[in-house]
Design an enzyme around this catalytic site. Sequence first.
Site, PDB file in Angstrom:
ATOM      1  N   SER A   1      18.886 -46.513 -65.843  1.00  0.00           N
ATOM      2  CA  SER A   1      19.363 -46.082 -67.146  1.00  0.00           C
ATOM      3  C   SER A   1      20.426 -44.986 -67.027  1.00  0.00           C
ATOM      4  O   SER A   1      21.440 -45.188 -66.365  1.00  0.00           O
ATOM      5  CB  SER A   1      18.168 -45.646 -67.979  1.00  0.00           C
ATOM      6  OG  SER A   1      18.446 -45.876 -69.322  1.00  0.00           O
TER       7      SER A   1
ATOM      8  N   HIS B   1      13.003 -52.131 -71.200  1.00  0.00           N
ATOM      9  CA  HIS B   1      13.693 -51.083 -70.450  1.00  0.00           C
ATOM     10  C   HIS B   1      12.683 -50.330 -69.575  1.00  0.00           C
ATOM     11  O   HIS B   1      11.821 -49.627 -70.095  1.00  0.00           O
ATOM     12  CB  HIS B   1      14.317 -50.140 -71.487  1.00  0.00           C
ATOM     13  CG  HIS B   1      15.274 -49.151 -70.928  1.00  0.00           C
ATOM     14  ND1 HIS B   1      16.448 -49.531 -70.334  1.00  0.00           N
ATOM     15  CD2 HIS B   1      15.244 -47.801 -70.886  1.00  0.00           C
ATOM     16  CE1 HIS B   1      17.125 -48.438 -69.961  1.00  0.00           C
ATOM     17  NE2 HIS B   1      16.400 -47.380 -70.282  1.00  0.00           N
TER      18      HIS B   1
HETATM   19  C1  GCU Z   1      18.892 -43.734 -74.232  1.00  0.00           C
HETATM   20  C2  GCU Z   1      20.393 -43.820 -74.144  1.00  0.00           C
HETATM   21  C3  GCU Z   1      20.847 -44.751 -73.025  1.00  0.00           C
HETATM   22  C4  GCU Z   1      20.170 -44.379 -71.729  1.00  0.00           C
HETATM   23  C5  GCU Z   1      18.680 -44.331 -71.924  1.00  0.00           C
HETATM   24  C6  GCU Z   1      17.884 -43.875 -70.701  1.00  0.00           C
HETATM   25  O1  GCU Z   1      18.369 -44.943 -74.680  1.00  0.00           O
HETATM   26  O2  GCU Z   1      20.876 -44.230 -75.394  1.00  0.00           O
HETATM   27  O3  GCU Z   1      22.258 -44.686 -72.864  1.00  0.00           O
HETATM   28  O4  GCU Z   1      20.546 -45.277 -70.714  1.00  0.00           O
HETATM   29  O5  GCU Z   1      18.356 -43.439 -72.955  1.00  0.00           O
HETATM   30  O6  GCU Z   1      18.398 -43.113 -69.890  1.00  0.00           O
HETATM   31  O7  GCU Z   1      16.714 -44.272 -70.600  1.00  0.00           O
END
Ligand code: GCU
Length: 399
Positions: free
Chosen positions: A239, A380
């Site tokens: 992420s 995710h």
């Molecule tokens: C949020 C953010 C993302 C990021 C994510 C993470 O959702 O909007 O851009 O990748 O956090 O780091 O889990």
Amino acid sequence: GIFISMVAQRIEPNYDESKVPVYELPPLLVSAKGKQIKSIKQWESIRRPEILEMFSSQMFGKTPVSPFTTSYEVVSEDANALDGKATCKQLRISFSNGNTERSMLMLIYLPNHIKGKVPLFFAYNFDGNQTVSSDPGILFSNHTSENKRGLKVRRWPIEMIISKGYGVATACYHDIFYDEKDKHAESILPLLGYNPGQPLEGDSWQAIGAWAWGMSRAMDYFETDSRIDAKRIALMGHSRHGKAALWAGAQDQRFAIVISNESGCGGAALSKRAYGETVAVITNSFPHWFCPNFSRFANNEQSLPFDQHELIALIAPRPVYVASAVDDRWADPKGEYLSAFHAGEVYRLYGYDGLPSEEMPALNTPVISRVGYHIRTGVHDVTDFDWQCYLNFADKWMK
Ligand code: GCU
């Protein structure tokens, strides 16, 4: 007190493929002056520096080169960790410029069954080193006063990685830049010339640039450890850490493999698709991540002079892996795939295969060329399946 209320406009994310704007990707192999890039030499001497400069001045900010010194202090070493399968080492890495000092706490596991130097995965953790294993000997990272010991064990299959003959190292990203806005003064930025209170320049680096810098400092350490093969370091990031890993891998060619786990907007996903999280949304929610110039492309992606396939191409010819999860629509799996696919053009210039088709592969079916990709079922996250794919990828390119 005075209350300033900011009414952020709520923008609904677009998850409708038919509403993705028509876009044209900036060509990888045409220079700013319109010259066709036909050889590795032209790529490395003309085009690659141009692309690196665009990402640095307009997206992640410039990485300062001001001098600092580094010192390493081993704070614990256990040759009998994981029932004798691993050596566990903790290390305080301290940085100083004479006035400002900062440090990063690194946790390392090395497989005992491998003689000689071992290849290793490095990835930041989100909540402190003590969250990746329930071993009570693991020290808290800076800024992580709360005991979340073992909280993220599920994302860190350390035994599996060790049994495959790889080391694994981690540090908490907050040690480098605490992930909130207005934490510049506490971050490593003052170590490298930033004067707290001074307004940021358009191309000033912020958190993602700093996190990428920290990844290179981890690499500096690996180069000094006689049990680690610094020529076989796989840099993995999930992420927001995936965004930083791609940027670190683009700038620092010592990383042998770069892995983006669901890095999404500002990472592997194409910005011009504006699917899921967009430049407007990310720069508004996380004003401390990118350089201020990046906000100029909010709701204006068509004017971006680059896109994320070019970030991945900067990693060529080193193996790169992009992974998505089907229910992680926020990160735009298709946009992540397409950018990995298009980066293949530069891999082919080096004589390697990129991803074979513009069509995404079936679920849970990794495609492993010099550019690797999978989309798995689920949300995710970082799962054992993801790690198994990265281990296979590393076996293919680093063994
Ligand atoms: C949020 C953010 C993302 C990021 C994510 C993470 O959702 O909007 O851009 O990748 O956090 O780091 O889990």
